[in-house]
Design an enzyme around this catalytic site. Structure first.
Site, short mmCIF file in Angstrom:
data_model
loop_
_atom_site.label_atom_id
_atom_site.label_comp_id
_atom_site.label_asym_id
_atom_site.label_seq_id
_atom_site.Cartn_x
_atom_site.Cartn_y
_atom_site.Cartn_z
N HIS A 120 1.01 -1.20 -0.07
CA HIS A 120 0.05 -0.03 0.03
C HIS A 120 0.77 1.26 -0.11
O HIS A 120 1.40 1.68 1.11
CB HIS A 120 -0.91 -0.06 1.32
CG HIS A 120 -1.65 1.18 1.39
ND1 HIS A 120 -2.69 1.33 2.54
CD2 HIS A 120 -2.05 2.29 0.87
CE1 HIS A 120 -3.32 2.61 2.63
NE2 HIS A 120 -2.90 3.04 1.66
N HIS A 176 -4.74 0.58 7.03
CA HIS A 176 -4.44 1.44 8.41
C HIS A 176 -4.75 0.33 9.48
O HIS A 176 -5.65 0.78 10.35
CB HIS A 176 -5.24 2.51 8.55
CG HIS A 176 -5.17 3.24 7.26
ND1 HIS A 176 -6.26 3.68 6.30
CD2 HIS A 176 -4.03 4.12 6.52
CE1 HIS A 176 -5.93 4.43 5.25
NE2 HIS A 176 -4.51 4.57 5.24
N GLU A 216 2.34 2.64 3.88
CA GLU A 216 1.91 3.57 2.97
C GLU A 216 2.77 4.62 2.96
O GLU A 216 2.52 5.82 3.29
CB GLU A 216 0.65 4.10 3.88
CG GLU A 216 -0.39 4.88 2.88
CD GLU A 216 -1.56 5.10 3.57
OE1 GLU A 216 -1.78 5.21 4.83
OE2 GLU A 216 -2.54 6.03 2.75
#
Lengths: 332, 332
Positions: free
Chosen positions: B6, B219, B279
Site C-alpha cells: 500500500h 491502516h 503507506e
C-alpha cells in the site's frame, strides 16, 4: 469507590419515545412534552441500573438520556429544545429517586446550523435548577448530514464552552444518530465521531483559548490510542505541539471492552485523564460466550493492570471523575 | 521477501496536479489529460521510493495514485474518468521504469451517485492493458457529502465486485478527500472510513454473496482491532455470525505506526489476513524524535513480535500479498 461516568437511560418507559414519535410526526408544530410516567414505572426501569451498581460495587452513576435518541438532526431548535426538556426532566426524576447514587448529565437542544449559545438556557436550567453535573455535546449535530457541524475546536462553539467553564460542568463528546447509510450507529458512527473530535482538539486552539474547559472523549478516545503514532506524526509534520502536551488537557473514558485495549488507553492517554465507564446498557450489554460475563463488566480490566498502583486505580475508578465533575458530591 | 502492499505516488511531478487544477476550474467541460512529463522527471520522482525500498530490503511495491487526490466528489463521471486515466497512465509509466519492483493499483472513476459498474471499463483497461494488479475503492464517494454512498456491503456495488473476482483483482478500501469541515483527511477521515467499511462487511451479506471477493481494510482496520469486543457484542446482539468467522474473509494492512497497535492487529485479525504496508510517503513519513527513525519504518514491529513464527512473518511480509494479488508475479 467506583463512579460509572457514562451511562444512558436506554430503557426509559415507553411514554418517552411515544412523545418523540408524535413530535416527529408533527415537526412543524412542536409542543412541550408532558409525560405520564409514575414513580413506580420509573423506578422499575431504573432497577436494572441500581442492581448492576450494587452487584459491581459502583457507588455512583452519571446518567444521561439515550444518546441515539437525542436525534438533533430532526426539526428545528424548538423540536430539540422540547425534546431535551422532557428527557432532562425524566433524568432529574430518576436522580431524585436515588439521591447520592445517580447524577444527571444533560441532553442539549442542539440543532443543525443553530448557534450553540442557544443551548445555554437548558444548560443553566439543568445545572442550576435540576442539579445536573455534566452535559453531552454532540459534535455532529446533523448526524453526518448537512449543514455540516463546524469542528469541535471551532470558535463557533465557544459561547457554550465558556458557560460550561463558568458552571464547572464538563462535556462528554457523544454523537447521536446518523443519516448516512454507510455508517452504523454503534458499530462505527459513535467511535468515528470520537476519533474525529479528538483530532480536532489537537489540531485547533480551543484548549488554549478556553482555559478550564473539560471535554471527555468517550469509548477510549475512539481509535486514538490505536493510532497514537499516526497522530504524533501528523502533529509533528504540521509543526504543532506534540501530542503528549495536549493530552494533559483532554479526558477519555474507558468504554472499551477488551482487556488489551483498556491497557492501551491507560498507558497512552495517562492515568490522570481517564475516567472509568462501561456505558450501560447498550452496545456491550451482551454476554461474551468465551467468558460467560457481559462485555461491559470491565472493572477487572483496570484493577488487573499490573503496572497500576492502588492510587492510579482509584483515580481511574473515581478520583478523576470527582475532579472534573466538581458538582458531583458524594458523602463519604 | 517483503512486499509493500500500500503505497501512493504522493510526489508525482507537478504536471499531474496542474492538469487537475485546470480540470476543476472547467468542470463543465472535462477533457482528457495529456501530461508532459519526461522519463527523467518521472524517474526522479520515483527515486525516493526506490531508494527506500533498497534501504529497507523491500522487493516490490504496489503503487497507486495519491489517495487524497482522487477527489471523486468533484464533477461528474467524465471528470473522474479522465482524471483516473491520467493517474493510471502515469502509474503504468512508473511501473514500466521499474519492472518487477513496482506494480500498479488503479484509481477508479467513481462519482457520487453513479453506478459502480461505470468503473468496469477503467478496471478492465488498467488490469488487461496496463497490467495492474489491484484497485482502490473509495467507500465514501462524495467525501462525506451527498448523495451518500451506499454501504460497501450494499448490492449497489456488486457489478464492480463481480468483475474484480473475474479479473482476480482485490480492492483496497481507501477513502479520498472529505468535504466535512469537522473531519481531517489523514487525522480522522481515512481511518473512520476504514472502521465503517469494516463494520459493513460484517453487517451485510456481501462476503457470502460474492465468493472470491478480496477486500483489504487499510491502516490496521481503522479502529477495528481496538474495538474488537465492542464489535463482537454488536454481532452477538443482532444474532449475526461471530466476528471470528467473518474475519477469515477480510484482509487488513499493517499501516499503523505503534509497536503495540501492530501486535494488536496481528493477534486479533490473524496472521493469514494481514498484509505488510507502511503507506509511504504520507502521514507517517516524519521522523519520531523519540527514536530518530521515521514512523513508517515498521518492518521491525513485525519481525520483532516474539510469538510469530518465521512462517508467520513471511506471510505477513509477502506471502499473503502474493496470495490475494495473484497478478503480482515476482521472479524468484
Amino acid at each position: 469507590m467506583i463512579i460509572e461516568s457514562h451511562a444512558h437511560f436506554t430503557n426509559a418507559p415507553a411514554a418517552l419515545d411515544a412523545y418523540r414519535g408524535r413530535q416527529i410526526q408533527n415537526l412543524a408544530r412542536p409542543v412541550p412534552g408532558k409525560l405520564t410516567i409514575s414513580d413506580e414505572q420509573l423506578s422499575a426501569a431504573l432497577d436494572k441500573h441500581i442492581r448492576r451498581m450494587d452487584r459491581l460495587g459502583i457507588t455512583a452513576t452519571i446518567l444521561s438520556p439515550r444518546a441515539s435518541g437525542m436525534g438533533h438532526e430532526f426539526g428545528d431548535w424548538r423540536t430539540s429544545s422540547y425534546w431535551a426538556q422532557v428527557n432532562n426532566d425524566l433524568i432529574a426524576r430518576a436522580v431524585a429517586l436515588h439521591p447520592g447514587r445517580l447524577f444527571g448529565a444533560a441532553q442539549l437542544p442542539q440543532s443543525p446550523g443553530v448557534d450553540p449559545a442557544m443551548c445555554i438556557d437548558e444548560l443553566n436550567r439543568t445545572v442550576l435548577e435540576l442539579g445536573f453535573v455534566g452535559c453531552l455535546i454532540n459534535p455532529d449535530v446533523a448526524g453526518g448530514g448537512q449543514p455540516f457541524t463546524p469542528s469541535i475546536g471551532d470558535p463557533w462553539w465557544y459561547p457554550l464552552y465558556e458557560r460550561m467553564v463558568e458552571l464547572s460542568v464538563p462535556g462528554l463528546l457523544h454523537a447521536s444518530s446518523t443519516v448516512n447509510p454507510a455508517l452504523h450507529l454503534n458499530g462505527s458512527h459513535y467511535t468515528n465521531v470520537d476519533s474525529s473530535a479528538f483530532f480536532e482538539l489537537l489540531w485547533t486552539d480551543v484548549l488554549n483559548d478556553i482555559p478550564g474547559l473539560n471535554l471527555i472523549v468517550p469509548h477510549g478516545g475512539g481509535g486514538a490510542p490505536f493510532h497514537f503514532n499516526r497522530i504524533r506524526s501528523l502533529l509533528l509534520g504540521a509543526g504543532l505541539p506534540p501530542l503528549e502536551t495536549k493530552l494533559e488537557r483532554i479526558y477519555f473514558d474507558t468504554a472499551v471492552y477488551d482487556r488489551d485495549s483498556m491497557e492501551m488507553v491507560l498507558r497512552k492517554m495517562g492515568v490522570d485523564n481517564v475516567l472509568y465507564a462501561a456505558e450501560p446498557f447498550g452496545t456491550a450489554k451482551n454476554v461474551d460466550p468465551d467468558t460467560g460475563v457481559p462485555f461491559d463488566e470491565t472493572i477487572g480490566f483496570i484493577t488487573g493492570v499490573p503496572w497500576l498502583t492502588a492510587e492510579d486505580s482509584e483515580k481511574i475508578l473515581s478520583g478523576n471523575a470527582r475532579r472534573i465533575y466538581p458538582r458531583l458530591r458524594i458523602e463519604t
